[in-house]
Design a protein around this motif. Structure first.
Motif, short mmCIF file in Angstrom:
data_model
loop_
_atom_site.label_atom_id
_atom_site.label_comp_id
_atom_site.label_asym_id
_atom_site.label_seq_id
_atom_site.Cartn_x
_atom_site.Cartn_y
_atom_site.Cartn_z
N CYS A 157 123.78 -4.50 28.79
CA CYS A 157 122.50 -4.98 29.30
C CYS A 157 121.47 -3.91 28.98
O CYS A 157 121.74 -2.71 29.18
CB CYS A 157 122.58 -5.23 30.80
N PRO B 23 120.62 -8.19 36.74
CA PRO B 23 121.45 -7.92 35.57
C PRO B 23 122.27 -6.63 35.68
O PRO B 23 123.41 -6.58 35.21
CB PRO B 23 120.44 -7.85 34.41
N GLY C 237 121.48 -10.54 30.33
CA GLY C 237 120.09 -10.21 30.66
C GLY C 237 119.47 -11.34 31.45
O GLY C 237 120.12 -12.37 31.74
N THR D 36 122.87 -15.29 30.24
CA THR D 36 121.68 -14.91 30.98
C THR D 36 121.81 -15.26 32.46
O THR D 36 122.52 -16.19 32.83
CB THR D 36 120.41 -15.57 30.42
#
Length: 427
Positions: A35, A51, A194, A222
């Motif tokens: 990340c 994240p 992310g 994500t």
């Protein structure tokens, strides 16, 4: 529970490039994932937590996390989610910011375990040595402008004719894609995670890997961007962002941020921001539903997140400070924490000389503080047991206040009734 089931139960999956294949891969052996974060400030903030905590969740279940500091990408600026161009930072500021956030990352990730230690790398180390021409030839040729324009982060800015997007920020996608390719090639990193605003950048990296490393696996996952139940932006207050660095946001104010979350958000945030197990959160959800006024879920949330970021000692201090505004004992409170309390209640200044010698009548002090409108009212409130000085009830109308009563040599915490506070500060 495997990691994808864990993230799914917590509501932490927004998109995944190929869920079925990634599930098979995760069942076979630990995976290396990364990340990225751009060091645009000298501290991370609570918006970065989802994240980065996801990296920790992967690590706890045996996978190999990499945190990528954007020494290169941070010098460009990510257009994702932004309505206008970012201010460019100098290399010196970026380097200083990366150094500052290392200690925060050490609280979120385990860099010392012998089995699957986390790694922190700076993408400037592999991006800076490449010439512009080499980057265009080796990386740029694999991207069509048509594809780049179709990505939401770029398209939204291009549709705004007043602002637009510079070539510099337009190139950001290529740099992030190059990060994923480099990490896949050098460190066998197969997964990038992310926020959901990074979907276009993440999928661009996967496409680059497939073109330059035929047969290599690469996935993107994500996590949702967090918004409050009322639609407002998460992590913002009237006074600004909630930072992880205690010099920017004190542990007390950090704790208060979580204590004060909307009732509609608290269970969701327990899933997002804590490592409490499913059964523990279920108990807190039941308690919250049956008796929201007890705020058991809020207290558990605030304690868990503050413990994680600032440590148990700081959390205990923050909890004591919170209790003070509910009549708790001031014994042992630090001046730093008390100063946070000062910002929570009305304050009045007074000449310090008034406390010299025999001191000042408490009744006069109550008038000065605005807690009573007359001496007669002050007498009634004092003798009725409704006045507290430094959270100790005072029942003597003739009570005087001297310098010896001042907290840290300058403060008095006055209370009328259960919750009406004023801090008097001697100058």
């Amino acid at each position: 529970m495997n990691i994808l089931d864990e993230l799914s139960w917590r509501g932490l999956i927004a998109d995944c490039t190929d869920t079925a294949e990634l599930t098979k891969r995760l069942h076979s052996s630990p995976i290396t994932l990364y990340c990225g974060f751009d060091p645009t400030a000298d501290s991370l903030h609570v918006g970065n937590l989802v994240p980065l905590l996801a990296l920790r969740r992967f690590q706890i279940l045996g996978h190999h996390p990499i945190a990528v500091a954007g020494g290169a990408t941070g010098s460009i600026g990510d257009p994702s989610g932004k309505s206008q161009e970012r201010q460019l930072l100098t290399k010196e500021i970026l380097a200083s910011n990366i150094t500052s956030v290392k200690s925060q990352l050490a609280r979120l990730l385990d860099f010392d375990t012998k089995t699957n230690p986390a790694r922190l790398v700076d993408n400037a180390t592999w991006t800076a040595p490449i010439s512009f021409l080499d980057f265009l030839r080796d990386i740029g040729k694999h991207f069509s402008v048509n594809m780049m324009v179709s990505k939401e982060s770029v398209r939204a800015r291009m549709e705004d004719r007043d602002v637009g997007i510079s070539y510099t920020e337009f190139s950001y996608m290529l740099l992030q894609a190059f990060d994923f390719y480099h990490l896949r090639n050098e460190l066998n990193c197969e997964l990038q995670i992310g926020g959901s605003d990074q979907w276009g950048n993440i999928t661009a990296g996967g496409d680059l890997i497939r073109k330059k490393l035929p047969g290599a696996t690469a996935w993107g996952l994500t996590l949702p961007l967090i918004t409050n139940a009322d639609g407002s932006k998460f992590g913002k207050t009237v006074v600004g962002a909630i930072w992880l660095d205690q010099k920017r946001t004190s542990p007390y104010r950090f704790y208060q941020f979580w204590i004060r979350v909307d009732d509609r958000d608290v269970v969701r945030y327990l899933k997002y921001f804590t490592f409490l197990a499913q059964d523990e959160i279920a108990v807190l959800e039941k308690q919250h539903t049956e008796n929201p006024g007890a705020r058991a879920a809020h207290k558990a949330l605030a304690k868990a997140v503050t413990d994680l970021i600032h440590g148990e000692t700081a959390t205990t201090e923050a909890m004591r400070a919170s209790e003070i505004l509910f009549g708790g004992d001031l014994a042992g409170i630090t001046e730093t924490t008390f100063n946070d309390i000062v910002g929570e209640v009305p304050t009045k200044e007074i000449e310090k000389a008034k406390f010299d010698g025999p001191g000042l009548l408490l009744a006069e002090l109550l008038l000065h503080a605005g807690l009573c409108i007359s001496k007669g009212q002050a007498r009634k409130d004092i003798e009725g047991g409704g006045i507290y000085m430094n959270n100790i009830r005072e029942g003597d109308f003739q009570r005087t206040v001297t310098t010896g009563n001042l907290l840290f040599g300058k403060h008095l915490l006055l209370r009328k009734g259960k919750r009406t506070y004023t801090v008097v500060t001697a100058k």
